[in-house]
Design a protein around this motif. Structure first.
Motif, PDB file in Angstrom:
ATOM      1  N   GLU A  82       0.825  -1.209   0.000  1.00  0.00           N
ATOM      2  CA  GLU A  82       0.000   0.000   0.000  1.00  0.00           C
ATOM      3  C   GLU A  82       0.857   1.256   0.000  1.00  0.00           C
ATOM      4  O   GLU A  82       0.512   2.259  -0.630  1.00  0.00           O
ATOM      5  N   ILE A  83       1.986   1.222   0.692  1.00  0.00           N
ATOM      6  CA  ILE A  83       2.883   2.375   0.705  1.00  0.00           C
ATOM      7  C   ILE A  83       3.341   2.713  -0.714  1.00  0.00           C
ATOM      8  O   ILE A  83       3.448   3.875  -1.094  1.00  0.00           O
ATOM      9  N   ILE A  84       3.581   1.682  -1.510  1.00  0.00           N
ATOM     10  CA  ILE A  84       4.082   1.882  -2.880  1.00  0.00           C
ATOM     11  C   ILE A  84       2.963   2.274  -3.844  1.00  0.00           C
ATOM     12  O   ILE A  84       3.112   3.199  -4.643  1.00  0.00           O
ATOM     13  N   ALA A  85       1.828   1.586  -3.770  1.00  0.00           N
ATOM     14  CA  ALA A  85       0.796   1.774  -4.810  1.00  0.00           C
ATOM     15  C   ALA A  85      -0.616   1.785  -4.256  1.00  0.00           C
ATOM     16  O   ALA A  85      -1.552   1.319  -4.926  1.00  0.00           O
ATOM     17  N   TRP A 121       5.302  -2.444  -6.024  1.00  0.00           N
ATOM     18  CA  TRP A 121       6.139  -1.796  -7.041  1.00  0.00           C
ATOM     19  C   TRP A 121       5.824  -2.336  -8.434  1.00  0.00           C
ATOM     20  O   TRP A 121       5.717  -1.573  -9.400  1.00  0.00           O
ATOM     21  N   LEU A 122       5.650  -3.674  -8.537  1.00  0.00           N
ATOM     22  CA  LEU A 122       5.385  -4.263  -9.846  1.00  0.00           C
ATOM     23  C   LEU A 122       4.019  -3.856 -10.390  1.00  0.00           C
ATOM     24  O   LEU A 122       3.886  -3.556 -11.591  1.00  0.00           O
ATOM     25  N   ILE A 123       2.992  -3.823  -9.545  1.00  0.00           N
ATOM     26  CA  ILE A 123       1.677  -3.437 -10.057  1.00  0.00           C
ATOM     27  C   ILE A 123       1.665  -1.959 -10.421  1.00  0.00           C
ATOM     28  O   ILE A 123       0.969  -1.544 -11.357  1.00  0.00           O
ATOM     29  N   LYS A 124       2.449  -1.160  -9.714  1.00  0.00           N
ATOM     30  CA  LYS A 124       2.535   0.265 -10.058  1.00  0.00           C
ATOM     31  C   LYS A 124       3.195   0.439 -11.430  1.00  0.00           C
ATOM     32  O   LYS A 124       2.733   1.228 -12.267  1.00  0.00           O
TER      33      LYS A 124
END
Length: 610
Positions: A82-85, A121-124
């Motif tokens: 959640e922090i990333i995306a 990170w990958l889904i972002k």
């Protein structure tokens, strides 16, 4: 470094090694800190309901293993994604984490800290590359299948590859920690931990490193000493007690209350500025930390889960049901405080630095008020010809956010203090707190952060107005913020009124007709920047006049920030200071004179008092 940075002054800067370390450490702790309540719940359930606990219950004890095996790692993995995306990243991160959980028999806290952010990170990256090209009407279909497929792939990779790798690495680290404990070398860790804490890496060390390792150890042994390495309140308590006895000026005056907040409230950041003002005190906290950990190690002391905040009450609540553990815990904290106190006392007693504080806390506060023009940006200077310059940087401020490493503890208390000041000043302004990683560059934002985190605040919110303080709990800059906001609101309301209400009733020297003496209950001499001594002497002379004439009014010498905007106050100032006073207050009555000590109007003034 300027403490206040306007949007036009913000410039990108290369991040220092320290800033990068803080950012990485904050990211690790950011996955744990929002879920601390769950960790505490697991620790309490374990301490109370397992066999040998405070109230053993076989049924309730069955929650212990599923929580540590599934719930806690999944929460960490979700938070990391959640922090990333955002929520979408959290979902993928949780799916990926499930793979490493099922692929091993070891609690996967470290694995969750890897797979959660990786999934986010990958889904972002996928969304950034694909979403602009999705045909209208197919957005939900593509997004949901993308998240599901990516999560499945990561879960499989976690099951077959990442899980076994992390399990092996965890086993190696665990064996290393156990070896260090067995040869009684663990106390040496405090040589690094104590200074790193004071450099605002405390949450990164505890929540990012020690907590995951401690949870894995506690899941097998029932407790872990690693939960005590950073949260031990003993070293900080010793420093604050030494300042209470051997300190000087404001540091000595504020240390007792800081000790209470630190020891019982668990807000360790409050003692950091005391150590930073005298760097030799790093030796004191190291001595305290090494002493405490030595006692914990020798007496086999540990906790069920991480104590947060690091209050003595939380430490006791997380202790297993064992008399020897309680005795060792209390003894370790006590001896840590004693060792820190002794070293601090020696350093403070040998310190020959002249006491630059004023003779009393009131004088020290006045000095800080007089120096505020140097502590703030040019736009908030107190020597003003154009009143609009007072609040130029505050024109667009709509909300205030306190940002600290974890978004809890010290920033919450700092926000509470300023929120109270803002409320008492009658200002309608939102004052909240957050972790610096969650800070967003919003319009109308004023960010308050610690000096150590100023660079990261500039990176996260380059267009916001920013103010850095050395201590969230006792900064004089809060008064400056409130006064400038109040001045801005008064000027805005004046501009909106076709016939504004009269401002503070200022009179030229020799004219007393405009003063309503029937309302005067207090006379205040304003301590101007270069007339602190003169104002103090004038106050003494006026007190004698009032007393000889048997008048009831009180007489005080105050800084400009300490005056209450009340028509019962008559403020005596120089003509130069009167200009600044008018921009800040509307209800007080003002008498200006070039001679603060012996104005020819004083005798008549006193005679008119009730």
């Amino acid at each position: 470094m300027q403490n206040t940075v306007s949007s036009t002054e913000a410039k990108p800067k290369k991040k220092s090694l320290k800033a990068r370390m803080q950012k990485f450490g904050s990211f690790l702790s950011g996955m744990v800190m929002p879920n601390i309540g769950a960790f505490i719940a697991w620790g309490l359930i374990t301490a109370i309901f397992i066999p040998g606990g405070w109230a053993p219950n076989a049924g309730l004890a069955t929650m212990v293993k599923p929580m540590v095996t599934f719930l806690l790692p999944l929460m960490i993995g979700y938070t990391g994604g959640e922090i990333i995306a955002g929520h979408r990243g959290g979902v993928v991160g949780a799916i990926a984490t499930m793979g490493v959980i099922v692929g091993t028999s070891t609690p996967m806290f470290i694995g969750a800290m890897i797979m959660g952010p990786l999934g986010g990170w990958l889904i972002k990256k996928w969304d950034d590359a694909v979403q602009p090209h999705i045909r209208q009407g197919f957005e939900m279909l593509v997004n949901n299948f993308a998240a599901g497929i990516l999560g499945m792939i990561l879960a499989i990779l976690g099951f077959f590859i990442m899980g076994p790798i992390v399990a092996a690495a965890s086993a190696i680290m665990g064996a290393g920690v156990n070896y260090i404990i067995s040869v009684h070398l663990l106390p040496l860790a405090n040589i690094f931990i104590e200074p790193a804490k004071i450099l605002f890496l405390n949450n990164a060390i505890n929540q990012g490193i020690l907590t995951p390792l401690g949870l894995e150890a506690a899941s097998h042994a029932g407790k872990s000493i690693l939960f005590l390495l950073e949260p031990d309140p003993g070293p900080g308590l010793g420093v604050l007690l030494a300042f209470s006895i051997f300190g000087k000026g404001t540091a000595k005056a504020s240390a007792p209350s800081a000790a209470i907040i630190h020891f019982f409230g668990g807000i360790h950041e409050i003692y950091f500025p005391y150590v930073l003002m005298k760097p030799a005190l790093f030796l004191a906290v190291i001595a305290g930390g090494v002493t405490g950990t030595t006692v914990f190690s020798v007496m086999n002391v540990g906790l069920k889960a991480t104590p947060s905040p690091g209050s003595i009450f939380t430490l006791l609540a997380m202790s297993p049901k064992s008399v020897s553990n309680f005795i060792g815990l209390i003894l370790g904290v006590t001896l840590a405080a004693a060792a820190s106190f002794i070293v601090s006392a020696i350093i403070l007693r040998r310190d020959k630095t002249p006491d630059t504080d004023a003779a009393s806390l009131e004088d020290a506060t006045a000095q800080m008020s007089a120096m505020k023009s140097g502590d703030s940006s040019e736009a908030s200077s107190e020597n003003i010809e154009n009143a609009r310059d007072v609040v130029a940087n505050y024109d667009n401020v709509k909300k205030i956010i306190f940002a600290c490493d974890a978004g809890m503890g010290s920033s919450a208390m700092g926000a509470s203090l300023l929120r109270d000041k803002v409320k008492k000043a009658g200002i309608d302004m939102s004052v909240t707190n957050t972790a610096i990683n969650n800070l967003k560059d919003e319009p109308g934002l004023l960010v308050v952060t610690q000096d150590e985190l100023a660079d990261r605040a500039a990176q996260k919110a380059p267009n916001a107005m920013r103010i850095a303080v050395d201590n969230f709990l006792s900064s004089p800059k809060y008064d400056s913020i409130v006064l400038n906001l109040k001045a801005r609101d008064q000027m805005d309301s004046s501009a909106a009124e076709p016939k504004p209400a009269p401002a503070a009733k200022s009179t030229p020297s020799g004219a007393l007709d405009n003063i309503d003496f029937a309302k005067i209950s207090e006379i205040d001499f304003l301590r101007d920047d270069d007339k602190v001594g003169t104002a103090t002497m004038a106050t003494s002379l006026m007190k004698d006049r009032v007393k000889k004439n048997s008048k009831a009014a009180t007489v005080k010498s105050l800084g400009i920030n300490d005056i209450e905007d009340d028509e019962n106050r008559l403020v005596i100032v120089t003509p130069e200071a009167a200009k600044n006073l008018k921009t800040r207050y509307t209800n007080i009555q003002v008498f200006s004179t070039k001679d603060l000590l012996n104005s020819p109007d004083y005798d008549k003034m006193v005679s008119e008092l009730k």
